[in-house]
Structure formats: C-alpha cells, structure tokens
Design a protein around this motif. Structure first.
Motif, mmCIF file in Angstrom:
data_model
loop_
_atom_site.group_PDB
_atom_site.id
_atom_site.type_symbol
_atom_site.label_atom_id
_atom_site.label_comp_id
_atom_site.label_asym_id
_atom_site.label_seq_id
_atom_site.Cartn_x
_atom_site.Cartn_y
_atom_site.Cartn_z
ATOM 1 N N LYS A 299 0.837 -1.193 0.000
ATOM 2 C CA LYS A 299 0.000 0.000 0.000
ATOM 3 C C LYS A 299 0.874 1.247 0.000
ATOM 4 N N ALA B 215 -1.303 9.667 3.010
ATOM 5 C CA ALA B 215 -2.678 9.723 3.506
ATOM 6 C C ALA B 215 -3.657 9.071 2.526
ATOM 7 N N ARG B 216 -4.711 8.486 3.086
ATOM 8 C CA ARG B 216 -5.725 7.817 2.271
ATOM 9 C C ARG B 216 -6.392 8.788 1.294
ATOM 10 N N SER B 217 -6.522 10.051 1.693
ATOM 11 C CA SER B 217 -7.161 11.037 0.822
ATOM 12 C C SER B 217 -6.390 11.221 -0.475
ATOM 13 N N VAL C 66 -4.493 8.843 -1.907
ATOM 14 C CA VAL C 66 -4.722 7.623 -2.682
ATOM 15 C C VAL C 66 -6.088 7.665 -3.352
ATOM 16 N N ASP C 67 -7.085 8.162 -2.627
ATOM 17 C CA ASP C 67 -8.429 8.277 -3.195
ATOM 18 C C ASP C 67 -8.429 9.210 -4.403
ATOM 19 N N GLU D 286 -7.280 7.641 -7.642
ATOM 20 C CA GLU D 286 -8.269 6.778 -8.293
ATOM 21 C C GLU D 286 -9.179 7.546 -9.239
#
Length: 549
Positions: free
Chosen positions: A181, A185-187, A189-190, A193
């Motif tokens: 992974k 931060a997840r934001s 990665v989002d 997409e």
C-alpha cells in the motif's frame, strides 16, 4: 581578535526554508549572519509548482515563497554566499567552515540546515539512462514524455503527487509501489483513483532499465510471487522512469563530529541543539515525523533564537564587540527581479513581454551597474527572429545605462550582451521568459559589474581557464533547476573571455533534442560533445570545464 572580516556571529549552512528562516530571525536580532548554499537557494521545495497548505498563504510556488524568505533576511542584513562547504570544524569557541575552493569562514555558532537529497534506487541502468529516460523531477522533465508512457517509482506522497502531475503530458502513468500500500494519507490515494490514466502496481520494483539511446524496456519484479517480467510501452515506444523514493540526509560533512541516528539524521534536543555547544540543526536533516516547509521554518526559528544566548556569551568571553549589521530595508533589487520572473512567466498572456512594473524593477537593477550594457538582437532569417526582436525592443528606454539595438547576422537569431561594443560571450538563443528572465537580468548585472559575489579562489580558477569553450544549456522555461546552470555558465563567461555561454529553450529546438537524445533538463553541453544532466553548482560547472580544458 583583530581580523573579523570573515568572522560571523552565525554561519548557516544550507539555504532551504530552515536556513532562510534562521537567517531572518538572527539578522533581525542584529547578528552578523552568513548563509552558505552549494546549490539553489530555497532548497528542494523550489521544484514544487504549487503550495496550498502554508498558513496564511492561500497559494504560491516553492520558488516564490523561498525567494521572499531570502529577500526578507537580506533586508535585515543577512549575507548570502553560493559555495559548497567542504570541511567544517565544530570544536572550540570558534567554528570554521572551509569551502570547496579553499576559502575559510569562521563563526561563534553554526546552524546546520543541510537538508536531504533525492535517493537513487541503484537499479541497473539508472545512471546510464539519467537524462535519457530516467528522471527525478516531473515539473522539469514531464513535457519530454508528452504522448508517451511513464513509470513512477515510489509509494509516498511525492510519488502520488508527481504521478498526478505527469498525467498532463503522459498518455499513461504506471505507479510501482514496492509494498502492499501507499505510505501517504488515504485522501491522496483516493484522489489517484480519479485519474483514469493512472495504474498502480503494488509489490513491484524495477530491476533494470534497458534500451538503445533511450529507455525502451524495464525488467520488473513482483515481490510477492517472485515473478520477473519485462515492461514495454504500447507500440514499442521509448518511455520514462521517474524516481520518487524519498530523501537521504546530507550529513557526510559532520560525520564523526556530531551524534547521528542510525539513518544518518542529526540528533538534537527540543531547541534543535546538537551534542556540541554552539551547533544547532534545522529542517529535513533532523529527526522528525513531518517534513514540510512549515516544520522547516519552525526549526530554523527555534534554532536561531536558541543560539542567540550562546553567541552573546561568546562575545563576552572573547571580548568581541558587537558586529555592525546593515540591512537593506525594502530596497532589494533581487526582490524586484523575482517579481519580474513571476510576471515574465505569464507574459505570453498579453501582447508584450515586459510590463510597466517589470520595467521599473529592471531599472532599479540597472541603476546599480558600474558600466553601461548593450543588449543586441542579432537577427537571421529564422522563426525566432520576430520574437527576439520584439523582446529586445521592449527593453528600450528603461535606463540610460542600458541600450538596445538590432543587427543582421548569420546562424541562429539570438540575444547578445555586450559592454563597450564587445560581446561578453553571454547569449540567449530563445526569449528568456519564465524562470530565465531572472537569469537574463543577472547576466547583465554580472557583465556590467559589480556582479554577484563569488568566492575568491573560485574566481581565480575561472580566470585560469585557458582553452576556448562553448557551454550550451538546454532548458525549459518552467524548470526551476535550469536557471542556476544558465547563470553559472554565464558567470564563467563574464569572467573569462575564452568561454561562451548559450541558453536554448529546448522546446524551440527539436533538432538539438533529437541529435543528443535529450529527455531531461537542464542539460549542459560542453564544446558540442560532452553532456551533463541535472542541477550543477557554479563550482561543479567549473570542475566540468576544467576537465576538458
């Protein structure tokens, strides 16, 4: 101590946000400060085109933000020197710093804002294809891969951010993440997409880059399965490999003198004091969880204010009077030059190259010239003729010390900077817009005098170059790494009549790009034969020229 010319209250090694912040605080407190930077004032952040999370600044670029920091420090009296620190002695009351060219400077205190440099992966072919497919700066080199595919190596914030930026040019971006992974931060990665041109391959690393003149294949490995396979672009085209795998602390200079952790970062206390009295560290070279501009400037301020007490105590101990520090107030020509550069970037949006505001800024610089300068448009029957003629024409009437003229010539149209009717070997084969407008102003300042300060020993080396050399620098006007190489070669030409320095906007010269297979800037071509890619310090350029002299 009688000789205090090269004795400072504090020497700051490193001109990134941390070092610049420390300079502001110390100079404002009336301490005599020298900031020594081997490369680009502003540091790594200068390659960031957009900063939107610096408190109080809605949006800016890394270059613009750090240049304002530099000028602010200069207004308070901080001095700046472009030189590489080769040796440093930290023991005793007086610390010494010796530059690569042998000049020695002394100080009562030191702030180490050494920063970090991009890590290389070390895969086979990485060095061989640097500048011909392997790159480390999307802003500088992304344009060379327009309509092609690129691989982005890295699983952090920088890799994700640069991958999104590269979609402006590349038809497909494949991110290779070594782990399972991303580490950002997840934001972020989002957001990745939402880009249909981006593909992510986890548990993947590059083993080898292959090809002919440019990268055409890459051997990849799946870390989970152990499978090795060859990556090729659609249609067998060449492609790019952009490496964004973090930074390594630049602490070679202080190894054995300071306490470092197992990764090479400097160990400090909460005030950024090292284990040696009078020596502080700031910025990315320190152990910290967050490496951002805002934490770097915080480190610089903390180190500076903590160091003040030590410096004052040393003055008393050594019976030294307070040094005289003279600030420049708001009248800082370089600040206007920066303003000019930012306006020059957008000049294509209007009918003219140079606005009234830019003209006023240039006039304030020309006022400092010690002798008149002529800017000559040497025109041939080529596509650049009208653009170069128009640019030079707009310089007319700015100041009595600056005259402009046009003349017919052979070869390619170009701008030639002269004094006393004689060429000084400084030429622009493209209109110096964008970041190169500042290079143009500095070039005039250097040939007219007094010129930018330069280390005495380095100046002697430049003057001793005996052979006739042509230094051609290929740039893009959006590249933040290019101006230093342009200004470095032109500084050499201004001091040695055997050297000619030429700047080309590579987008206007596809034949040169194709001839040398150039896929990254800056690219320095020495005597039409020897290619050197990437950022270069003035000392580094001198070493290159000496190699072929």
């Amino acid at each position: 101590m009688d000789d205090t010319e090269n004795l400072y209250d504090v020497i700051i090694i490193g001109g990134g946000p941390a070092g610049l912040s420390a300079a502001i605080y110390l100079a404002r407190a009336k301490y005599k400060v020298l900031v020594m930077e081997k490369d680009t004032f502003g540091g790594q952040i200068t390659i960031t085109s957009e900063i939107v999370n610096y408190p109080g600044v809605y949006k800016t670029s890394g270059k613009e933000l750090t240049e304002k920091m530099r000028f602010q420090g200069e207004a308070f009296g901080a001095q700046y020197l472009k030189a590489k620190a080769e040796k440093i002695t930290l023991k005793g009351d007086i610390k010494t710093v010796t530059t690569e060219s042998g000049e020695m400077y002394s100080a009562l205190g030191i702030v180490l804002a050494l920063g970090a440099s991009p890590r290389k992966l070390g895969f086979e072919g990485e060095e061989e294809y640097k500048g011909r497919g392997v790159a480390y700066c999307a802003t500088c080199d992304g344009e060379f891969f327009t309509g092609r595919e690129v691989l982005v190596i890295g699983g952090g914030f920088a890799a994700a951010e640069e991958a999104m930026f590269l979609t402006k040019y590349a038809k497909k971006v494949t991110i290779l993440v070594r782990g399972e992974k991303f580490s950002c931060a997840r934001s972020v990665v989002d957001k990745l997409e939402t880009f249909p041109a981006i593909e992510v391959r986890y548990n993947t690393e590059v083993l080898r880059a292959e090809g002919g003149a440019t990268v055409e294949k890459a051997l990849l490995k799946n870390n989970k399965t152990g499978e090795e396979y060859t990556f090729t672009a659609e249609g067998g085209e060449n492609f790019g490999i952009f490496v964004f795998v973090g930074y390594a602390p630049a602490t070679e200079l202080v190894k054995g003198q300071l306490e470092l952790d197992k990764y090479g970062y400097i160990v400090t206390d909460v005030d950024r004091k090292t284990n040696v009295d009078g020596v502080y560290a700031a910025g990315d070279v320190c152990i910290k969880n967050l490496r951002q501009v805002v934490t770097a400037v915080s480190d610089g301020a903390t180190a500076a204010t903590s160091l003040e007490k030590h410096v004052s105590a040393m003055h008393e101990k050594l019976d030294l009077p307070a040094f005289v520090v003279e600030g420049k107030g708001g009248d800082i020509p370089e600040e206007k030059e920066t303003h000019e550069a930012s306006h020059a970037e957008s000049s294509s949006e209007s009918d003219s190259f140079i606005s009234d505001e830019i003209r006023a800024g240039v006039a304030s610089v020309v006022e400092r010239f010690t002798r008149p300068v002529e800017v000559v448009a040497v025109l041939s029957n080529d596509d650049a003729r009208d653009e170069i003629s128009g640019f030079v024409g707009e310089l007319s009437g700015i100041h009595p010390k600056l005259t402009v003229k046009t003349e017919e010539g052979e070869g390619l149209s170009h701008i030639d900077i002269r004094t006393g009717g004689q060429s000084r070997g400084v030429r622009f084969y493209s209109v110096p817009g964008g970041h190169e407008f500042n290079s143009f102003v500095i070039a005039m300042y250097n040939v007219a005098g007094p010129g930018q300060p330069i280390d005495g020993a380095l100046k002697t080396r430049i003057e001793r170059i005996k052979g006739t050399h042509t230094l051609e620098v290929m740039v893009t006007l959006s590249c933040t790494n290019c101006p230093d190489v342009v200004m470095g070669t032109q500084r050499i030409a201004s001091l040695n009549g055997n050297v000619t320095a030429k700047m080309y906007d590579l987008s206007k010269f596809p034949d040169i790009k194709e001839k040398y297979n150039i896929m990254a800037v800056p690219c320095l071509i020495v005597d039409g034969t020897h290619l050197h890619f990437g950022k270069q310090t003035l000392e580094g350029i001198v070493e290159i020229v000496e190699k072929y002299d």
